[in-house]
Write an enzyme that holds these catalytic residues in place. Structure first.
Site, PDB file in Angstrom:
ATOM      1  N   HIS A  25       0.859  -1.293  -0.115  1.00 34.17           N
ATOM      2  CA  HIS A  25      -0.169   0.036  -0.027  1.00 34.17           C
ATOM      3  C   HIS A  25       0.796   1.008   0.013  1.00 34.17           C
ATOM      4  O   HIS A  25       2.170   0.942  -0.076  1.00 34.17           O
ATOM      5  CB  HIS A  25      -1.018   0.114   1.127  1.00 34.17           C
ATOM      6  CG  HIS A  25      -0.478  -0.053   2.783  1.00 34.17           C
ATOM      7  ND1 HIS A  25       0.333   0.904   3.083  1.00 34.17           N
ATOM      8  CD2 HIS A  25      -0.478  -1.159   3.492  1.00 34.17           C
ATOM      9  CE1 HIS A  25       0.896   0.585   4.135  1.00 34.17           C
ATOM     10  NE2 HIS A  25       0.377  -0.572   4.634  1.00 34.17           N
ATOM     11  N   HIS A  28       3.975   1.386   2.348  1.00 34.19           N
ATOM     12  CA  HIS A  28       5.477   0.804   1.981  1.00 34.19           C
ATOM     13  C   HIS A  28       5.911   1.804   0.850  1.00 34.19           C
ATOM     14  O   HIS A  28       6.946   1.918   0.712  1.00 34.19           O
ATOM     15  CB  HIS A  28       4.996  -0.473   1.404  1.00 34.19           C
ATOM     16  CG  HIS A  28       4.321  -1.166   2.370  1.00 34.19           C
ATOM     17  ND1 HIS A  28       3.063  -1.805   2.074  1.00 34.19           N
ATOM     18  CD2 HIS A  28       4.499  -1.865   3.561  1.00 34.19           C
ATOM     19  CE1 HIS A  28       2.504  -2.497   3.116  1.00 34.19           C
ATOM     20  NE2 HIS A  28       3.403  -2.565   4.098  1.00 34.19           N
ATOM     21  N   CYS A 134       2.862 -10.607  18.895  1.00 35.23           N
ATOM     22  CA  CYS A 134       1.927 -10.327  18.039  1.00 35.23           C
ATOM     23  C   CYS A 134       2.366 -10.729  16.520  1.00 35.23           C
ATOM     24  O   CYS A 134       3.763 -10.545  15.990  1.00 35.23           O
ATOM     25  CB  CYS A 134       1.740  -8.803  17.818  1.00 35.23           C
ATOM     26  SG  CYS A 134       0.923  -8.074  16.675  1.00 35.23           S
ATOM     27  N   CYS A 137       3.163  -7.862  14.031  1.00 34.41           N
ATOM     28  CA  CYS A 137       4.416  -7.134  14.171  1.00 34.41           C
ATOM     29  C   CYS A 137       5.462  -8.329  13.943  1.00 34.41           C
ATOM     30  O   CYS A 137       6.758  -7.723  13.790  1.00 34.41           O
ATOM     31  CB  CYS A 137       4.561  -6.606  15.462  1.00 34.41           C
ATOM     32  SG  CYS A 137       3.495  -5.300  16.036  1.00 34.41           S
ATOM     33  N   CYS A 156      -2.189  -5.812  20.749  1.00 30.61           N
ATOM     34  CA  CYS A 156      -1.018  -5.255  20.226  1.00 30.61           C
ATOM     35  C   CYS A 156      -1.395  -3.712  19.923  1.00 30.61           C
ATOM     36  O   CYS A 156      -2.367  -3.197  19.574  1.00 30.61           O
ATOM     37  CB  CYS A 156      -0.696  -5.740  19.025  1.00 30.61           C
ATOM     38  SG  CYS A 156       0.415  -4.888  17.864  1.00 30.61           S
ATOM     39  N   HIS A 159      -1.444  -2.959  16.087  1.00 32.19           N
ATOM     40  CA  HIS A 159      -2.446  -3.508  15.388  1.00 32.19           C
ATOM     41  C   HIS A 159      -3.709  -3.778  15.903  1.00 32.19           C
ATOM     42  O   HIS A 159      -4.818  -4.035  15.105  1.00 32.19           O
ATOM     43  CB  HIS A 159      -1.905  -4.779  14.730  1.00 32.19           C
ATOM     44  CG  HIS A 159      -0.873  -4.823  13.783  1.00 32.19           C
ATOM     45  ND1 HIS A 159       0.492  -4.839  14.208  1.00 32.19           N
ATOM     46  CD2 HIS A 159      -0.786  -4.738  12.491  1.00 32.19           C
ATOM     47  CE1 HIS A 159       1.370  -4.795  13.087  1.00 32.19           C
ATOM     48  NE2 HIS A 159       0.667  -4.428  12.187  1.00 32.19           N
ATOM     49  N   LYS A 311      -2.785   4.393  11.526  1.00 30.90           N
ATOM     50  CA  LYS A 311      -1.544   4.008  10.675  1.00 30.90           C
ATOM     51  C   LYS A 311      -2.413   3.390   9.409  1.00 30.90           C
ATOM     52  O   LYS A 311      -3.078   2.434   9.710  1.00 30.90           O
ATOM     53  CB  LYS A 311      -0.820   3.245  11.361  1.00 30.90           C
ATOM     54  CG  LYS A 311       0.355   2.529  10.308  1.00 30.90           C
ATOM     55  CD  LYS A 311       1.457   1.634  11.214  1.00 30.90           C
ATOM     56  CE  LYS A 311       2.171   1.094  10.327  1.00 30.90           C
ATOM     57  NZ  LYS A 311       2.429  -0.327  10.430  1.00 30.90           N
ATOM     58  N   LYS A 314      -3.108  -2.504   5.617  1.00 31.06           N
ATOM     59  CA  LYS A 314      -4.153  -3.700   5.072  1.00 31.06           C
ATOM     60  C   LYS A 314      -4.743  -4.298   6.021  1.00 31.06           C
ATOM     61  O   LYS A 314      -6.092  -4.856   5.809  1.00 31.06           O
ATOM     62  CB  LYS A 314      -3.333  -4.519   4.212  1.00 31.06           C
ATOM     63  CG  LYS A 314      -2.913  -3.952   2.974  1.00 31.06           C
ATOM     64  CD  LYS A 314      -4.133  -4.105   1.913  1.00 31.06           C
ATOM     65  CE  LYS A 314      -3.919  -3.429   0.532  1.00 31.06           C
ATOM     66  NZ  LYS A 314      -3.373  -4.154  -0.498  1.00 31.06           N
TER      67      LYS A 314
HETATM   68  N1  MSP Z   1       9.185  -6.756   7.297  1.00 30.57           N
HETATM   69  C1  MSP Z   1       9.527  -5.882   8.322  1.00 30.57           C
HETATM   70  C2  MSP Z   1      10.811  -5.112   8.215  1.00 30.57           C
HETATM   71  C3  MSP Z   1      11.959  -5.883   8.119  1.00 30.57           C
HETATM   72  S1  MSP Z   1      13.550  -4.895   7.718  1.00 30.57           S
HETATM   73  C4  MSP Z   1      14.882  -5.772   8.259  1.00 30.57           C
HETATM   74  C5  MSP Z   1       8.376  -5.047   8.275  1.00 30.57           C
HETATM   75  N2  MSP Z   1       7.546  -4.877   7.040  1.00 30.57           N
HETATM   76  S2  MSP Z   1       6.289  -4.119   6.635  1.00 30.57           S
HETATM   77  O1  MSP Z   1       5.859  -4.691   5.230  1.00 30.57           O
HETATM   78  O2  MSP Z   1       5.404  -4.521   7.794  1.00 30.57           O
HETATM   79  O3  MSP Z   1       6.810  -2.734   6.874  1.00 30.57           O
HETATM   80  C6  MSP Z   1       7.649  -2.140   6.236  1.00 30.57           C
HETATM   81  C7  MSP Z   1       7.915  -0.598   6.096  1.00 30.57           C
HETATM   82  O4  MSP Z   1       6.726  -0.223   5.676  1.00 30.57           O
HETATM   83  C8  MSP Z   1       8.192  -0.274   7.617  1.00 30.57           C
HETATM   84  O5  MSP Z   1       9.076   0.802   7.517  1.00 30.57           O
HETATM   85  C9  MSP Z   1       6.764   0.489   7.818  1.00 30.57           C
HETATM   86  O6  MSP Z   1       7.107   1.507   8.724  1.00 30.57           O
HETATM   87  C10 MSP Z   1       6.211   1.006   6.715  1.00 30.57           C
HETATM   88  N3  MSP Z   1       4.857   1.243   6.627  1.00 30.57           N
HETATM   89  C11 MSP Z   1       3.851   0.332   6.591  1.00 30.57           C
HETATM   90  N4  MSP Z   1       2.639   1.177   6.779  1.00 30.57           N
HETATM   91  C12 MSP Z   1       2.933   2.378   7.056  1.00 30.57           C
HETATM   92  C13 MSP Z   1       2.259   3.591   6.902  1.00 30.57           C
HETATM   93  N5  MSP Z   1       1.119   3.470   7.079  1.00 30.57           N
HETATM   94  N6  MSP Z   1       2.906   4.560   6.816  1.00 30.57           N
HETATM   95  C14 MSP Z   1       4.315   4.749   6.410  1.00 30.57           C
HETATM   96  N7  MSP Z   1       4.936   3.766   6.428  1.00 30.57           N
HETATM   97  C15 MSP Z   1       4.339   2.464   6.857  1.00 30.57           C
HETATM   98  O7  MSP Z   1       7.893  -4.278   9.133  1.00 30.57           O
END
Ligand code: MSP
Length: 534
Positions: A25, A28, A134, A137, A156, A159, A311, A314
């Site tokens: 989304h 990311h 969690c 997370c 959590c 989430h 935040k 998905k």
């Molecule tokens: N797999 C772990 C990261 C491992 S790094 C060695 C993870 N993955 S994630 O897919 O859940 O998230 C990856 C990144 O996307 C994180 O930096 C997270 O902060 C970012 N985001 C996920 N949702 C977000 C928002 N709503 N806003 C901004 N960034 C966000 O965590």
């Protein structure tokens, strides 16, 4: 500007690796785009850079989503990587140098070697873990941070989903013994965690004392086997954090791998969301210390994109796919908007109205209109050929605006104040537009048959404006690569000055580079108008 090209070390930028439990989304995409802009800016400075992104494929979260789709976790991961995560990079015009998947052999082999090294050195021991976890997370939680849900259920805090109680015999990493060394490191390197709010959070967490960390799981098998105990798989975060080092040749003894690692490690910037700051600023450096490796220069934690004050995610059904925005507004507008509208490091709310308003004001009416006015006048009044400029005070003011934009943007990127960097670039759009409005070349042109100086004056104004557009194309290339390329084409700059990618930021503000006689064409509009209902 500092002479970066002399630095023999490759400037190494990473994004987190993304869980393949679902498609991306815009949260990311936000991290990825920010990392791409920073990397492209450094590349345009003439530095050697390396930009890594990738996917985090092990662990329970991915396993469960695969099971929900009746697929093996590997097949599920493959389908999401090929069908969603790699395409996201193309959608957003991200120019990464490498893409790591934690299921790749180059990664799993090096993770096992690293783990064995820590085990042999006495940093890993067997023990019992009992406590909340969690899965969203993929994090062991402290009882004190949980929220209370309906019926007293423990939730959590990120989430708002129930945590699960684990009781397992696991392998533990002696994280607790690294607290003092980490505090000392952060005292010696105040820039190592940024922004200040993130640094303060990490310091408070460290001062409260660390507990040892369970780094293996025994109740499922979707992970990297612990080398000396294959009944256990490596805890997904321990596995994932290592991607930053395994991707550039951690532990390699062959000359090519060893040279790559020596030239690239340590990372210069790990860009992460604030939710995963502690993993990066506490666990990861402790792992590196245990292995005797250099620590990253900086972990920078950005804020969250919020929807309805929460935040975007998905899991909570508030995710918006990057393509939903890009299909209407284009990749460049996506990149511009998110970095311009939100202070990097703070949370920001996304709204379609705000996106539309900035798109219209800054891109369509601002940069787009400026470019089309200047090129159209050059075609109309000067047969599409850049005239000779005879700079006076008004032109010198434009030259100064070019120099200021470069200096301010460069200083801002250096500190990852990305919104400030974009504001500095936009100031040059405003200054150039203001210059045209004041000089009114279309007005001066009316007297061209009666006033012998009129033609030269129009020439000076349009040549100066075209050269400001030339500078803008170089300065904007990191943020809006397609737009900058289209500007470069329309100015005929490629023929006169060579490829846009070869232009150096340090030279970008030097005036008068677009030579007289260069052929300018009026390109397609850069930013077509979009109806608000779109
Ligand atoms: N797999 C772990 C990261 C491992 S790094 C060695 C993870 N993955 S994630 O897919 O859940 O998230 C990856 C990144 O996307 C994180 O930096 C997270 O902060 C970012 N985001 C996920 N949702 C977000 C928002 N709503 N806003 C901004 N960034 C966000 O965590």
């Amino acid at each position: 500007m500092p002479e970066h090209a002399q630095d023999p070390k490759t400037f190494y930028v990473t994004t987190p690796i993304y869980y393949v439990n679902d498609a991306p989304h815009i949260g990311h995409a936000y991290t990825t785009v920010a990392a791409d802009v920073v990397t492209r800016w450094h590349r345009q400075r003439g530095e050697r850079v390396w930009f890594l992104t990738g996917t985090d494929e092990h662990g329970e979260k991915v396993l469960r989503s695969a099971q929900e789709h009746d697929m093996t976790p590997q097949a599920w991961a493959d389908s999401l990587v090929d069908g969603a995560w790699r395409p996201m990079l193309a959608t957003l015009e991200v120019a990464n140098d490498d893409f790591i998947r934690t299921t790749q052999e180059r990664h799993t082999r090096r993770v096992q070697a690293f783990l064995q090294q820590l085990f042999d050195a006495g940093f890993i021991y067997e023990g019992d873990y009992e406590g909340p976890y969690c899965v969203s997370c993929e994090e062991f939680k402290l009882a004190s941070e949980l929220l209370e849900g309906p019926g007293g259920q423990a939730l959590c805090p990120v989430h708002h989903r129930p945590v699960e109680m684990l009781a397992e015999r696991n392998w533990f990493f002696r994280l607790s013994q690294f607290g003092p060394a980490l505090l000392e490191h952060y005292a010696d390197h105040p820039e190592a965690v940024a922004p200040t709010s993130a640094r303060n959070e990490v310091l408070a967490f460290l001062r409260a004392g660390l507990e040892d960390l369970s780094i293996s799981r025994s109740t499922f098998d979707w992970g990297i086997p612990v080398p000396w105990d294959p009944a256990q798989v490596v805890y997904v975060w321990f596995d994932a954090l290592l991607n930053y080092a395994t991707a550039v040749g951690l532990g390699d003894t062959d000359p090519a791998g060893a040279a790559m690692f020596a030239a690239t490690w340590p990372a210069d910037i790990h860009l992460v969301g604030k939710d995963i700051l502690r993993f990066h600023a506490v666990i990861w450096p402790a792992m590196l210390m245990a292995a005797g490796l250099a620590l990253p220069r900086q972990v920078f934690a950005h804020g969250w994109l919020l929807v309805g004050g929460e935040k975007m995610s998905k899991t909570r059904l508030t995710g918006i796919a990057p393509a939903d925005i890009v299909d209407t507004f284009g990749a460049d507008a996506f990149r511009w908007y998110f970095l311009r509208a939100i202070q990097f490091g703070a949370d920001g709310s996304f709204s379609w109205e705000d996106l539309h308003a900035r798109y219209t004001a800054e891109l369509a009416n601002g940069l787009g209109n400026l470019t089309s006015r200047v090129t159209a006048m050059l075609v109309r009044y000067c047969d599409g050929s850049v005239p000779v400029a005879e700079p006076g005070p008004a032109e010198v003011a434009v030259h100064e605006a070019m120099a200021t934009a470069l200096a301010d943007a460069d200083a801002a990127v250096e500190e990852l104040r990305l919104a400030d960097a974009l504001a500095a670039l936009y100031a040059l759009v405003v200054a150039t537009n203001g210059y045209l409005t004041e000089q009114q070349p279309w007005h001066v042109w009316r007297d061209v048959d009666t006033d012998p100086t009129a033609r030269a004056r129009v020439g000076t104004v349009l040549a100066t404006a075209a050269d400001a557009l030339r500078a803008l194309a170089v300065l904007l290339a990191a943020v809006m690569p397609s737009t900058a390329a289209a500007m470069w084409d329309s100015l005929g700059a490629h023929e006169a000055l060579g490829p846009l990618a070869d232009q150096r930021l340090a030279d970008a503000a030097r005036p008068g580079q677009l030579p007289a006689g260069t052929t300018v064409t009026k390109g397609e509009g850069l930013f077509p108008r979009i109806e608000e209902s779109a």
